[in-house]
Design a protein around this motif. Structure first.
Motif, short mmCIF file in Angstrom:
data_model
loop_
_atom_site.label_atom_id
_atom_site.label_comp_id
_atom_site.label_asym_id
_atom_site.label_seq_id
_atom_site.Cartn_x
_atom_site.Cartn_y
_atom_site.Cartn_z
N LEU A 151 -1.71 -10.62 11.82
CA LEU A 151 -0.25 -10.77 11.74
C LEU A 151 0.14 -11.52 10.48
N ARG A 152 -0.61 -12.56 10.14
CA ARG A 152 -0.32 -13.31 8.92
C ARG A 152 -0.62 -12.47 7.68
N ALA A 153 -1.71 -11.72 7.72
CA ALA A 153 -2.13 -10.94 6.56
C ALA A 153 -1.13 -9.85 6.20
N PHE A 154 -0.48 -9.25 7.21
CA PHE A 154 0.39 -8.10 6.95
C PHE A 154 1.88 -8.43 6.97
N THR A 155 2.24 -9.70 7.13
CA THR A 155 3.64 -10.10 7.13
C THR A 155 4.32 -9.70 5.83
N GLY A 156 5.48 -9.05 5.95
CA GLY A 156 6.24 -8.67 4.77
C GLY A 156 5.70 -7.47 4.02
N GLY A 157 4.77 -6.75 4.63
CA GLY A 157 4.14 -5.63 3.95
C GLY A 157 4.89 -4.32 4.11
N GLU A 158 4.21 -3.24 3.79
CA GLU A 158 4.77 -1.90 3.88
C GLU A 158 4.04 -1.10 4.95
N ASP A 218 -10.85 -4.31 -0.74
CA ASP A 218 -11.20 -5.08 -1.93
C ASP A 218 -12.68 -5.42 -1.91
N VAL A 219 -13.51 -4.40 -1.84
CA VAL A 219 -14.96 -4.52 -1.81
C VAL A 219 -15.52 -3.51 -2.80
N PRO A 220 -16.78 -3.67 -3.23
CA PRO A 220 -17.36 -2.69 -4.14
C PRO A 220 -17.27 -1.27 -3.57
N GLY A 221 -16.74 -0.35 -4.35
CA GLY A 221 -16.56 1.02 -3.90
C GLY A 221 -15.30 1.25 -3.09
N GLY A 222 -14.51 0.19 -2.87
CA GLY A 222 -13.29 0.31 -2.07
C GLY A 222 -12.10 0.78 -2.88
N THR A 223 -11.00 1.05 -2.19
CA THR A 223 -9.80 1.59 -2.82
C THR A 223 -9.04 0.54 -3.61
N GLY A 224 -9.21 -0.74 -3.25
CA GLY A 224 -8.58 -1.80 -4.02
C GLY A 224 -7.10 -2.00 -3.72
N VAL A 225 -6.72 -1.87 -2.43
CA VAL A 225 -5.32 -2.10 -2.04
C VAL A 225 -5.22 -3.19 -0.98
N GLY A 226 -6.20 -4.08 -0.94
CA GLY A 226 -6.17 -5.16 0.04
C GLY A 226 -6.58 -4.71 1.43
N LEU A 227 -6.11 -5.42 2.43
CA LEU A 227 -6.37 -5.04 3.81
C LEU A 227 -5.44 -3.91 4.22
N VAL A 228 -5.96 -2.97 5.00
CA VAL A 228 -5.17 -1.86 5.52
C VAL A 228 -5.43 -1.77 7.02
N SER A 275 0.71 15.82 20.93
CA SER A 275 1.35 15.14 19.81
C SER A 275 0.91 13.68 19.81
N SER A 276 0.88 13.08 18.63
CA SER A 276 0.38 11.72 18.51
C SER A 276 0.86 11.15 17.17
N THR A 277 0.49 9.90 16.89
CA THR A 277 1.02 9.22 15.71
C THR A 277 -0.03 8.31 15.10
N ASP A 278 -0.07 8.29 13.77
CA ASP A 278 -0.84 7.30 13.02
C ASP A 278 0.13 6.38 12.30
N VAL A 279 -0.18 5.09 12.27
CA VAL A 279 0.60 4.13 11.50
C VAL A 279 -0.36 3.41 10.56
N LEU A 280 0.00 3.36 9.29
CA LEU A 280 -0.75 2.56 8.31
C LEU A 280 0.11 1.37 7.93
N ILE A 281 -0.48 0.18 7.94
CA ILE A 281 0.21 -1.02 7.49
C ILE A 281 -0.56 -1.61 6.31
N PHE A 282 0.18 -1.95 5.26
CA PHE A 282 -0.41 -2.48 4.02
C PHE A 282 0.09 -3.90 3.79
N GLN A 283 -0.70 -4.68 3.06
CA GLN A 283 -0.26 -6.01 2.68
C GLN A 283 0.86 -5.92 1.64
N ARG A 284 1.63 -6.95 1.56
CA ARG A 284 2.81 -6.96 0.69
C ARG A 284 2.44 -6.72 -0.78
#
Length: 331
Positions: A151-158, A218-228, A275-284
């Motif tokens: 909750l703290r990590a994703f506060t104010g994100g997209e 944010d690890v070697p070989g990762g996408t580099g967009v923080g926590l997802v 029918s179903s849903t995926d939600v992605l949450i990104f850090q700010r």
């Protein structure tokens, strides 16, 4: 409003969505929900959802060719022969040649769609042009109120909401590359993902049973967009979410576990079915969504139930699994 329209990404055309079981959904959410709350609660329970799923998806149909055509299934994409797809469930759980028919951007710093779906994007910040707080879910409830670290990590994100319709390919693919920090299941009901039901039932996706996977990119070989955070949400007639990560193709599927490194764009899980849903949450401030997806949301030409229900233009874009939806923000 009975019509619901979206924008086809490849052509920019406005399309009418065929809403499966729309009359039943409207009766349930506009009638039983208010006048017969016990019936409504029973209808969105695990037992009822499983029974409806069996009736609708497990009984053989007379002409699978006609059913496949009605659903718009491209048989050339399928790995399995058409005659083997003899129940709706097998159609919805079909495997495809995704490496060939769902191309993926090569750049490591790109985020791709986790599914063939219709997408809306938003932000939790009231200073953002994409501010959509609590339109589709309660942030804390969706991630789990006991998960303070996330909750703290994703506060104010997209965030991005991907709505899979019953006719879609129902494998979820990894939207980013990175290491799994956490995966957990949250209990809940089986509300419909029909746009009309979403508008009526406040913050529905955080009320449904769901699986949350937190990926550190944010690890070697990762996408580099923080926590997802990737949240897979069950819905009406969805029995369960099967975690079946495959490093290549659909071979040697295995459960997703903390510490695993996930490649981008490969199968991660399977909805069974409906029918179903995926939600992605990104850090700010870690991603920038694709311009066309943002632009399409504000298109006033499309008759969207979300626009009608929420009182502002909210139009979905139909996207393909593994297609570009966002890029990393570079400082």
């Amino acid at each position: 409003m009975t019509e619901h329209q979206y924008i086809e990404r490849e052509t920019g055309s406005i399309r009418n969505e065929r809403l499966f079981g729309d009359r039943l959904i409207r009766l349930l959410y506009h009638g039983a929900r208010e006048n017969a709350p016990f019936l409504f609660k029973m209808a969105t329970s695990s037992w009822s959802s499983g029974l409806l799923g069996f009736i609708n998806f497990d009984l053989p149909f007379g002409s699978n060719r006609r059913f496949l055509e009605e659903c718009g299934v491209d048989l050339d994409e399928c790995l399995d022969p058409p005659e083997s797809l003899d129940t709706p469930r097998k159609v919805f759980e079909r495997r495809i040649r995704y490496e060939q028919c769902r191309p993926m951007p090569e750049a490591q710093w790109t985020v791709v769609s986790p599914a063939d779906a219709r997408v809306l994007v938003g932000s939790f910040r009231d200073t953002s042009a994409l501010f959509l707080k609590e339109k589709f879910f309660d942030f804390e409830e969706l991630l789990g109120r006991h998960k303070g670290e996330w909750l703290r990590a994703f506060t104010g994100g997209e965030f991005a909401v991907f709505r899979l319709t019953p006719d879609k390919y129902h494998y979820n693919h990894t939207p980013v590359a990175g290491t799994v920090r956490d995966i957990y299941e949250l209990d809940g009901d089986y509300h419909s993902c029909n746009p009309g039901a979403v508008v009526v039932e406040a913050t529905p996706f955080s009320k449904n049973r769901r699986v949350v996977t937190v990926i550190d990119t944010d690890v070697p070989g990762g996408t580099g967009v923080g926590l997802v955070a990737m949240i897979e949400v069950v819905a009406l007639m969805i029995g369960r979410i099967v975690q079946c990560y495959s490093y290549e193709g659909y071979t040697a599927p295995r459960p997703v576990e903390p510490g695993m490194f996930l490649r981008r764009g490969v199968p991660k899980s399977l909805y069974r079915p409906g029918s179903s849903t995926d939600v992605l949450i990104f850090q700010r401030d870690r991603v920038r969504f694709s311009d066309d997806i943002v632009r399409n949301m504000h298109d006033t030409r499309a008759a969207s139930r979300f626009s009608h229900g929420f009182g502002r233009p909210l139009v979905e874009t139909d996207v393909k699994v593994r297609s570009l939806i966002a890029v990393a923000v570079t400082n």
